[in-house]
Write an enzyme that holds these catalytic residues in place. Structure first.
Site, PDB file in Angstrom:
ATOM      1  N   LYS A 282     -14.012  43.790 -10.162  1.00 28.85           N
ATOM      2  CA  LYS A 282     -12.598  44.056 -10.393  1.00 28.85           C
ATOM      3  C   LYS A 282     -12.336  45.561 -10.344  1.00 28.85           C
ATOM      4  O   LYS A 282     -13.240  46.357 -10.609  1.00 28.85           O
ATOM      5  CB  LYS A 282     -12.217  43.563 -11.802  1.00 28.85           C
ATOM      6  CG  LYS A 282     -12.077  42.060 -11.925  1.00 28.85           C
ATOM      7  CD  LYS A 282     -11.627  41.699 -13.344  1.00 28.85           C
ATOM      8  CE  LYS A 282     -11.500  40.202 -13.510  1.00 28.85           C
ATOM      9  NZ  LYS A 282     -10.420  39.609 -12.701  1.00 28.85           N
ATOM     10  N   ARG A 356     -13.471  28.720 -12.923  1.00 30.78           N
ATOM     11  CA  ARG A 356     -13.526  27.336 -12.410  1.00 30.78           C
ATOM     12  C   ARG A 356     -14.968  26.877 -12.225  1.00 30.78           C
ATOM     13  O   ARG A 356     -15.258  25.693 -12.274  1.00 30.78           O
ATOM     14  CB  ARG A 356     -12.698  27.255 -11.120  1.00 30.78           C
ATOM     15  CG  ARG A 356     -13.189  28.099 -10.007  1.00 30.78           C
ATOM     16  CD  ARG A 356     -12.115  28.364  -8.938  1.00 30.78           C
ATOM     17  NE  ARG A 356     -11.205  29.447  -9.317  1.00 30.78           N
ATOM     18  CZ  ARG A 356     -10.176  29.844  -8.589  1.00 30.78           C
ATOM     19  NH1 ARG A 356      -9.900  29.252  -7.435  1.00 30.78           N
ATOM     20  NH2 ARG A 356      -9.389  30.820  -9.002  1.00 30.78           N
TER      21      ARG A 356
HETATM   22  N1  BES Z   1     -10.218  35.969 -15.731  1.00 29.78           N
HETATM   23  C1  BES Z   1      -9.571  36.117 -14.494  1.00 29.78           C
HETATM   24  C2  BES Z   1      -8.095  35.756 -14.534  1.00 29.78           C
HETATM   25  C3  BES Z   1      -7.207  36.653 -15.342  1.00 29.78           C
HETATM   26  C4  BES Z   1      -6.537  37.701 -14.761  1.00 29.78           C
HETATM   27  C5  BES Z   1      -6.995  36.398 -16.682  1.00 29.78           C
HETATM   28  C6  BES Z   1      -5.694  38.502 -15.502  1.00 29.78           C
HETATM   29  C7  BES Z   1      -6.164  37.198 -17.415  1.00 29.78           C
HETATM   30  C8  BES Z   1      -5.503  38.239 -16.835  1.00 29.78           C
HETATM   31  C9  BES Z   1     -10.233  35.199 -13.459  1.00 29.78           C
HETATM   32  O1  BES Z   1     -11.573  34.991 -13.637  1.00 29.78           O
HETATM   33  C10 BES Z   1     -10.037  35.863 -12.141  1.00 29.78           C
HETATM   34  O2  BES Z   1     -10.588  36.915 -11.956  1.00 29.78           O
HETATM   35  N2  BES Z   1      -9.281  35.227 -11.259  1.00 29.78           N
HETATM   36  C11 BES Z   1      -9.027  35.772  -9.978  1.00 29.78           C
HETATM   37  C12 BES Z   1      -9.108  34.653  -8.984  1.00 29.78           C
HETATM   38  C13 BES Z   1      -9.111  35.103  -7.551  1.00 29.78           C
HETATM   39  C14 BES Z   1     -10.395  35.858  -7.246  1.00 29.78           C
HETATM   40  C15 BES Z   1      -8.988  33.905  -6.659  1.00 29.78           C
HETATM   41  C16 BES Z   1      -7.623  36.380 -10.010  1.00 29.78           C
HETATM   42  O3  BES Z   1      -6.744  35.836 -10.677  1.00 29.78           O
HETATM   43  O4  BES Z   1      -7.442  37.412  -9.383  1.00 29.78           O
HETATM   44 MN    MN Z   2     -12.721  36.496 -12.692  1.00 25.63          MN
END
Ligand code: BES
Ligand code: MN
Ligand code: ZN
Length: 498
Positions: A282, A356
């Site tokens: 990230k 997931r």
């Molecule tokens: N934990 C994150 C989602 C999230 C984002 C929770 C912001 C709370 C605040 C999740 O694991 C994630 O990183 N999801 C990605 C999915 C994408 C790679 C398809 C996202 O939402 O960017």
């Molecule tokens: Mn994630």
């Protein structure tokens, strides 16, 4: 940890009752309630004078702290607006106003005279529940890793005079369930606020042990370690912890409130104790907030602790898929294909779509309990925050009855969800040439395609998914909200017929 307790009791004369603060709700332009009349007389007309001077008009949320009178050290007037328009929303404002005003004093005990507060779309029981829950939750302070924590809420005992429309026994029951719900909310907040170096998967196991120690007769714990996960074929879950020094844990908490012939309700929590994104790292901004990526797991803990205290006559199983998502040298790489416990193969195109992956194996594992319904709770997607912001939790379900019950519980508890589609059209976005499905569904509808992914592992029972990415945390000032403990607790209370 939270000393505030609540007692239901009707009091004949407010002026003769010894207390740190008499709390009197007052409607604008109405007749003064009995307690206010009694205190007005004891104070030589101080309440009527404040109204006459225009210092207090009884508008919703308005507060005025007056010096004591009779046996009462302080008098708190709380405005409630127009009597005929007093509904649940106004009642919530009343509870919040009580907290804010009392928090500015050093009062250790208080009496709330709420007999004459009749709610349009609610009753005295709802009001007692709401007051106890609001005060309990508002008095939460994060203290664990700070040496000079914020001043605590000093109030330790609130006596509530509910009037004659409800029995003292029912009022006490409502105060208790409200308090237990508030404590459950606080429990979830605390876990989600803890930093990732403290709150690891192993720490969550310790928390589960502690919960069992508090309720030894009704709660049982089993923990599945990584070795056992491999025997079970949980390749998806294991692919997430692969890059971390912290081993994954699958925590199974079994609450037995009814005999074994009753099928259990299952709550599955996403327990990513820190989500760096893994190899699909990230960006730096706000990455610290990814310590709350175990908010789903925290809500399972909070809900289980609330229903254990309530001793709900149901069977409930909490399953927590705990892991840390890190980019270590053994980490899963984009393009890797893993086999889940269900036998389905998954192409991992983005290691940041890890929630997931841990959940799908937990959902397959849930099949063995022959559940009545399975609800997973997860900070699953940033896309859900874009779609619904921070007010509504995203709700998905493969059964209309279940989604209606959850929506209803959310409204009742004011911890609301909004239903989203699970159409086949979206499922197509998960197709790949190299596995049965991929773990991402392209740029559009990210919260929906994530839910679609989960749905293919939840075909054997009524299932719902709550995407709480937007509702479990608030960014200003930073902190966990404890959502959706109130919704889940209400849902289970409803199932228990409470
Ligand atoms: N934990 C994150 C989602 C999230 C984002 C929770 C912001 C709370 C605040 C999740 O694991 C994630 O990183 N999801 C990605 C999915 C994408 C790679 C398809 C996202 O939402 O960017
Ligand atoms: Mn994630
Ligand atoms: Zn995540």
């Amino acid at each position: 940890m939270n000393p505030l307790t609540f007692t239901a009791k009707n009091i004949a004369d407010a002026a003769l009752t010894t207390t740190g603060c008499a709390i009197v709700p007052i409607f604008g332009r109405g007749k003064l309630p009995l307690a206010a009349q009694q205190l007005d007389q004891a104070s030589n007309g101080a309440i009527k004078a404040a109204i006459k001077l225009g210092d207090f008009r009884g508008e919703t949320g308005e507060k005025l702290m007056l010096p004591g009178a009779g046996a009462s050290k302080r008098i708190l007037l709380v405005g409630c607006g127009v009597a005929s328009k007093f509904d649940r929303g106004k009642a919530r404002q009343f509870s919040t106003a009580v907290y804010t005003a009392i928090n500015q004093t050093r009062a250790k005990d208080a009496v709330a005279y709420i007999a004459e507060l009749s709610i349009k779309n609610g009753d005295a029981s709802w009001l007692c529940h709401n007051l106890a829950q609001t005060l309990t939750a508002a008095s939460y302070r994060y203290t664990n890793t700070v040496t000079k924590p914020k001043a605590p809420f000093k109030l330790a005992k609130l006596t509530v005079c509910p009037g004659k429309s409800i029995s003292i026994r029912s009022a006490q029951r409502a105060l208790d369930t409200g308090r237990y719900t508030g404590l459950g909310v606080n429990h979830a907040c605390e876990l989600a606020n803890l930093p990732g170096n403290v709150c690891t998967p192993g720490y969550l196991v310790g928390q589960a042990r502690k919960l069992v120690r508090d309720h030894p007769t009704k709660l049982k714990l089993s923990v599945i370690e990584e070795k056992k996960m491999s025997t079970l074929g949980m390749g998806a879950l294991l692919s997430v912890s692969a890059g971390s020094a912290q081993p994954a844990k699958l925590i199974v908490l079994n609450y037995t409130g009814a005999d074994a012939k009753h099928k259990p309700y299952i709550l599955v929590g996403k327990g990513i104790t820190f989500d760096s994104g893994g190899i699909s790292l990230k960006p730096g901004a706000k990455m610290d907030e990814m310590k709350y990526d175990m908010g789903g797991a925290a809500s399972v803990f909070g809900t289980l602790s609330a229903i254990s205290k309530m001793e709900l006559p149901l069977n409930v199983i909490g399953i927590i898929a705990a892991a840390e998502n890190m980019p270590g040298s053994r980490a899963t790489k984009p393009g890797d294909v893993v086999t889940s416990m269900s036998g389905k193969t998954i192409e991992i195109l983005n290691t940041d779509a890890e929630g997931r992956l841990v959940l799908c194996d937990a959902l397959t594992y849930a099949e063995r309990f022959n559940p009545k319904a399975v609800i997973d709770i997860a900070t699953l997607t940033g896309a859900c925050v874009v779609a619904l912001g921070s007010h509504a939790t995203g709700l998905y379900s493969n059964q209309d009855k279940l989604s209606e019950q959850l929506l209803e519980a959310g409204i009742e508890a004011h911890d609301r969800a909004w239903q989203m589609p699970l159409w086949d059209d979206y499922k197509k976005q998960l197709k790949t040439n190299f596995a049965d499905l991929s773990n991402i569904g392209g740029p559009g509808g990210g919260s929906i395609t994530a839910a679609c992914f989960l749905s293919s592992f939840a075909e054997k029972y009524p299932w719902a998914h709550l995407d709480i990415a937007g509702t479990a945390w608030t960014s200003g000032p930073k902190g966990a909200t404890g959502r959706p403990v109130a919704m889940l607790t209400q849902y289970l209370m409803d199932r228990a017929g409470k």
